[in-house]
Design a protein around this motif. Structure first.
Motif, mmCIF file in Angstrom:
data_model
loop_
_atom_site.group_PDB
_atom_site.id
_atom_site.type_symbol
_atom_site.label_atom_id
_atom_site.label_comp_id
_atom_site.label_asym_id
_atom_site.label_seq_id
_atom_site.Cartn_x
_atom_site.Cartn_y
_atom_site.Cartn_z
ATOM 1 N N GLY A 4 -12.776 3.927 -1.571
ATOM 2 C CA GLY A 4 -12.957 5.307 -0.824
ATOM 3 C C GLY A 4 -14.239 5.820 -0.599
ATOM 4 O O GLY A 4 -14.530 6.297 0.323
ATOM 5 N N THR A 11 -4.238 4.168 -0.910
ATOM 6 C CA THR A 11 -5.298 4.681 0.097
ATOM 7 C C THR A 11 -5.256 5.710 1.138
ATOM 8 O O THR A 11 -3.899 6.238 1.400
ATOM 9 C CB THR A 11 -5.794 3.379 0.989
ATOM 10 O OG1 THR A 11 -6.844 3.595 1.899
ATOM 11 C CG2 THR A 11 -4.688 2.658 1.867
ATOM 12 N N SER A 67 0.916 -1.109 -0.013
ATOM 13 C CA SER A 67 -0.254 -0.167 -0.100
ATOM 14 C C SER A 67 0.753 1.291 -0.044
ATOM 15 O O SER A 67 1.957 0.995 0.454
ATOM 16 C CB SER A 67 -0.917 0.048 1.234
ATOM 17 O OG SER A 67 -1.875 -0.941 1.082
ATOM 18 N N GLU A 110 -7.046 0.351 6.880
ATOM 19 C CA GLU A 110 -7.258 -0.382 5.657
ATOM 20 C C GLU A 110 -5.813 -0.883 5.021
ATOM 21 O O GLU A 110 -5.481 -2.264 4.646
ATOM 22 C CB GLU A 110 -7.690 0.375 4.623
ATOM 23 C CG GLU A 110 -8.065 -0.426 3.005
ATOM 24 C CD GLU A 110 -8.963 0.487 2.063
ATOM 25 O OE1 GLU A 110 -9.966 -0.032 1.939
ATOM 26 O OE2 GLU A 110 -8.320 1.593 1.573
ATOM 27 N N GLU A 126 -7.281 4.123 -4.323
ATOM 28 C CA GLU A 126 -8.445 4.249 -3.560
ATOM 29 C C GLU A 126 -9.824 3.743 -3.927
ATOM 30 O O GLU A 126 -10.870 4.322 -3.973
ATOM 31 C CB GLU A 126 -8.500 5.685 -3.271
ATOM 32 C CG GLU A 126 -7.323 6.585 -2.775
ATOM 33 C CD GLU A 126 -7.598 7.885 -2.125
ATOM 34 O OE1 GLU A 126 -8.713 7.927 -1.478
ATOM 35 O OE2 GLU A 126 -6.839 8.596 -2.377
ATOM 36 N N ASP A 129 -6.665 5.332 4.015
ATOM 37 C CA ASP A 129 -7.122 4.829 5.401
ATOM 38 C C ASP A 129 -6.017 3.946 5.867
ATOM 39 O O ASP A 129 -5.552 2.780 5.368
ATOM 40 C CB ASP A 129 -8.334 4.008 4.578
ATOM 41 C CG ASP A 129 -9.313 3.368 6.009
ATOM 42 O OD1 ASP A 129 -8.311 3.016 7.174
ATOM 43 O OD2 ASP A 129 -10.209 2.833 5.797
#
Ligand SMILES: Nc1ncnc2c1ncn2[C@@H]1O[C@H](COP(=O)(O)OP(=O)(O)OP(=O)(O)O)[C@@H](O)[C@H]1O
Ligand SMILES: [Mg+2]
Length: 251
Positions: free
Chosen positions: A164, A193, A38, A198, A161, A195
């Motif tokens: 999202g 991302t 990520s 996540e 994303e 997040d």
């Protein structure tokens, strides 16, 4: 499955012109074969730009990227991308959107039907096969997008994303489904991302970019066991990573 190397990559939009904007600065990264990676970082730090260059949509102004030793130039079916904005074809039904790639490559009607059934189910759109994109919610359109990229069976999955816009429950289900699919296929995934949770839940490795120009600020190796499950989100190890990464992002 392929390994991706990002080698001293710098990108300046409008290089040499007034108002030139350096977005990424001397990025060096390795995405190991079959790994889940990520990228996090504040808005505007160059995450989408980096991913689009991996997709081959444009060329970096300096440095390069290679896939299994070959310089990435131009788009290729082996590198599938889910864009930040959904990219469904409004003139095709859900099913036809999903089987678009295979149809383009001459898959038979039977193969197309099989692919449509498999991936509408996987992305939770069963019963909506014959609907038009305008009849779907934003989150559902996003899932059509994801299904269409999965259906192409790329070796490298580039996701910007993708979850999202989804509500929390759908998002968690999509994360688990993505991991299940990935665990079976072992594609090399690069996932952007905002997040942090996540990113931890999904990844082997999390790359933290600094604010623009994006530089590699930190690389977090996530050693939580696999297969991952929702209870892990509450473990000390998970929370410790979350705290660490939270402190690194500018708020
Ligand atoms: N085609 C382009 N031409 C000129 N500048 C661009 C172009 N695309 C992006 N930029 C600029 O590059 C910077 C990085 O954009 P990018 O979309 O990569 O950010 P991001 O990290 O994905 O942000 P977000 O988290 O908001 O999606 C921004 O300042 C943006 O304005
Ligand atoms: Mg972006």
């Amino acid at each position: 499955m392929p390994e991706i190397l990002v080698d001293n990559l710098t990108h300046t939009f409008g290089k040499g012109e007034p108002g030139a904007l350096t977005v990424l600065d001397k990025i060096n990264l390795t995405f190991e074969s079959g790994s889940f990676n990520s990228i996090i970082g504040t808005s505007g730090c160059g995450k989408s730009t980096l991913l689009k260059m991996m997709a081959g949509l444009f060329t970096p102004s300096d440095g390069q990227m290679t896939l299994d030793g070959e310089v990435i130039e131009g788009t290729d079916r082996r590198r599938g991308m889910v864009f930040q904005q959904d990219a469904v074809f409004p003139w095709m039904t859900v099913a036809k959107n999903i089987s678009y790639g295979p149809r383009l490559r001459g898959a038979s009607k039977a193969e197309q039907s099989e692919i449509e059934a498999k991936w509408t189910e996987m992305v939770g759109l069963r019963g909506f096969e014959d609907r038009w994109p305008r009849e779907l919610s934003g989150g559902m359109r996003k899932r059509v997008d994801i299904g269409r990229v999965y259906a192409n069976d790329p070796d490298v999955l580039l996701m910007d994303e993708p979850f999202g816009a989804l509500d929390a429950q759908t998002k968690e289900r999509m994360q688990s489904d993505l991991l299940t699919t990935w665990q079976k296929s072992k594609k090399t995934v690069v996932f952007v991302t905002h997040d942090i949770e996540e990113a931890i839940f999904l990844s082997d490795k999390i790359i933290v970019l600094s604010s623009r120009p994006g530089r590699v600020h930190h690389i977090e190796e996530v050693s939580l066991p696999r297969p991952r499950n929702d209870e892990m989100r509450l473990t000390e190890e998970f929370l410790a990573i979350k705290r660490r990464l939270w402190g690194m992002l500018d708020h």
